[in-house]
Design a protein around this motif. Structure first.
Motif, PDB file in Angstrom:
ATOM      1  N   ALA A 108      -3.103 -11.719 -13.259  1.00 21.88           N
ATOM      2  CA  ALA A 108      -2.894 -11.305 -12.209  1.00 21.88           C
ATOM      3  C   ALA A 108      -1.720 -10.189 -12.024  1.00 21.88           C
ATOM      4  O   ALA A 108      -1.864  -9.243 -11.817  1.00 21.88           O
ATOM      5  N   VAL A 109      -0.567 -10.872 -12.663  1.00 22.11           N
ATOM      6  CA  VAL A 109       0.803 -10.074 -12.820  1.00 22.11           C
ATOM      7  C   VAL A 109       0.819  -8.229 -13.573  1.00 22.11           C
ATOM      8  O   VAL A 109       1.212  -7.623 -12.599  1.00 22.11           O
ATOM      9  N   ARG A 110      -0.254  -9.325 -14.531  1.00 20.53           N
ATOM     10  CA  ARG A 110       0.266  -7.756 -14.988  1.00 20.53           C
ATOM     11  C   ARG A 110      -1.300  -6.535 -14.526  1.00 20.53           C
ATOM     12  O   ARG A 110      -0.527  -4.884 -14.433  1.00 20.53           O
ATOM     13  N   ALA A 141       5.504 -11.150   5.660  1.00 22.62           N
ATOM     14  CA  ALA A 141       7.109 -10.830   4.927  1.00 22.62           C
ATOM     15  C   ALA A 141       7.592 -10.678   4.272  1.00 22.62           C
ATOM     16  O   ALA A 141       9.141 -10.557   4.299  1.00 22.62           O
ATOM     17  N   ARG A 142       6.773 -11.378   2.985  1.00 25.24           N
ATOM     18  CA  ARG A 142       7.779 -11.881   2.081  1.00 25.24           C
ATOM     19  C   ARG A 142       6.876 -10.481   0.837  1.00 25.24           C
ATOM     20  O   ARG A 142       7.977 -10.744  -0.152  1.00 25.24           O
ATOM     21  N   GLN A 143       5.839  -9.954   1.090  1.00 20.58           N
ATOM     22  CA  GLN A 143       5.117  -8.583   0.470  1.00 20.58           C
ATOM     23  C   GLN A 143       4.900 -10.025  -0.877  1.00 20.58           C
ATOM     24  O   GLN A 143       5.038  -9.229  -2.211  1.00 20.58           O
ATOM     25  N   PRO A 144       4.362 -10.880  -1.441  1.00 18.19           N
ATOM     26  CA  PRO A 144       3.940 -11.362  -2.735  1.00 18.19           C
ATOM     27  C   PRO A 144       3.806 -10.167  -3.620  1.00 18.19           C
ATOM     28  O   PRO A 144       2.595  -9.842  -2.871  1.00 18.19           O
ATOM     29  N   ASP A 145       3.716 -11.048  -5.155  1.00 17.76           N
ATOM     30  CA  ASP A 145       3.049  -9.786  -6.084  1.00 17.76           C
ATOM     31  C   ASP A 145       1.660 -10.772  -6.607  1.00 17.76           C
ATOM     32  O   ASP A 145       0.927  -9.928  -6.270  1.00 17.76           O
ATOM     33  N   GLY A 176      -1.769  -6.121 -11.519  1.00 13.41           N
ATOM     34  CA  GLY A 176      -1.175  -5.725 -10.207  1.00 13.41           C
ATOM     35  C   GLY A 176       0.140  -4.555 -10.721  1.00 13.41           C
ATOM     36  O   GLY A 176       0.240  -3.470  -9.771  1.00 13.41           O
ATOM     37  N   GLU A 177       1.129  -5.085 -11.448  1.00  8.24           N
ATOM     38  CA  GLU A 177       1.834  -3.804 -11.814  1.00  8.24           C
ATOM     39  C   GLU A 177       1.359  -2.352 -12.434  1.00  8.24           C
ATOM     40  O   GLU A 177       1.370  -1.452 -12.307  1.00  8.24           O
ATOM     41  N   ASN A 178      -0.253  -2.320 -13.317  1.00 10.09           N
ATOM     42  CA  ASN A 178      -0.920  -1.562 -13.783  1.00 10.09           C
ATOM     43  C   ASN A 178      -2.126  -0.198 -12.384  1.00 10.09           C
ATOM     44  O   ASN A 178      -2.185   0.161 -12.877  1.00 10.09           O
ATOM     45  N   ALA A 179      -1.814  -1.602 -11.041  1.00 12.61           N
ATOM     46  CA  ALA A 179      -2.733  -0.801 -10.112  1.00 12.61           C
ATOM     47  C   ALA A 179      -2.766   0.550  -9.786  1.00 12.61           C
ATOM     48  O   ALA A 179      -3.601   1.005  -9.750  1.00 12.61           O
ATOM     49  N   PRO A 180      -1.506   0.769  -9.764  1.00  9.35           N
ATOM     50  CA  PRO A 180      -1.279   2.913  -9.649  1.00  9.35           C
ATOM     51  C   PRO A 180      -1.925   3.647 -10.057  1.00  9.35           C
ATOM     52  O   PRO A 180      -3.129   4.488 -10.061  1.00  9.35           O
ATOM     53  N   ALA A 181      -1.322   3.246 -11.632  1.00  6.74           N
ATOM     54  CA  ALA A 181      -1.831   3.740 -12.750  1.00  6.74           C
ATOM     55  C   ALA A 181      -3.635   3.812 -13.208  1.00  6.74           C
ATOM     56  O   ALA A 181      -3.830   4.626 -13.110  1.00  6.74           O
TER      57      ALA A 181
END
Length: 227
Positions: free
Chosen positions: A115-117, A43-47, A119-124
């Protein structure tokens, strides 16, 4: 705002985590059990998700396994379990990091930021072919490594280890996973192989092999590449 899902049944620890995270401008949801955690994750789609392994309704490993069937969000384990095989199991089913209780809040927040970094860089990262650090460069397409402008010759085994680590930046890769991927399932307990080959990689790539900056050992658990 970065959203964190805390999956923990200890009310005092949950309270401390929520206060510290909210004070640093994170959005926080808390789940006291695995069933609630899976519902909130959808429901919340956490980062980022933090998971205790000792939950009242199911094992945290099963929560991680279920999450990994549909999401690649970074997962941090917070657990009092110290046995190596339990740590390895959590990492093998998809956890990105393992923090043993009791822990300092500063360490937890540092692991969370990392971990946040990731997650942010995962697509690239999925399309990255050139990995560059201050110490060395790796061309994944050409399968070439260089340091200080000079090519570094790696054996096929060294290359396989390095490739697994650098294509998962910041993620803790278990000893078992590395051994199985590089040598095969029958070698899953030959941890001495990893010590030998990681030492060779560090001699070739690190400026100070005895105090590595990029190829990091997590004793009893595995290895990680810190870019």
């Amino acid at each position: 705002m970065t959203r964190v899902l805390v999956v923990e049944d200890d009310p005092q620890l949950v309270r401390a985590l929520v206060l510290n995270l909210q004070a640093r401008s994170y959005g926080v949801d808390a789940a006291p059990d695995g069933t609630t955690a899976l519902r909130l994750a959808t429901a919340r789609q956490p980062d980022v998700i933090m998971v205790d392994l000792g939950l009242p309704d199911m094992d945290g490993v099963d929560v991680i396994r279920s999450l990994r069937s549909w999401t690649r969000v970074p997962i941090l384990v917070l657990s009092a379990r110290r046995a190596s095989d339990e740590k390895v199991e959590a990492l093998d089913v998809g956890a990105d990091d393992y923090i043993t209780k009791p822990f300092s809040m500063d360490e937890l927040l540092a692991r969370l930021r990392a971990a946040v970094r990731r997650g942010e860089n995962a697509p690239a990262a999925a399309t990255t072919t050139l990995v560059t650090t201050d110490g060395f460069t790796v061309d994944l397409t050409a399968k070439r490594t260089s340091r200080a402008g000079r090519d570094v010759r790696l054996t096929p085994t060294e290359w396989q280890l390095l490739e697994i680590l650098i294509t998962n930046p910041g993620r803790l890769i278990s000893q078992r996973q590395l051994l199985q991927e590089v040598w095969g399932a029958t070698y899953s307990r030959r941890t001495n192989y990893l010590r030998v080959y990681m030492a060779q990689l560090r001699r070739k790539l690190e400026s100070d092999p005895s105090h590595p900056r990029y190829l990091i050992t997590e004793p009893g658990m595995g290895y990680r590449f810190e870019p």
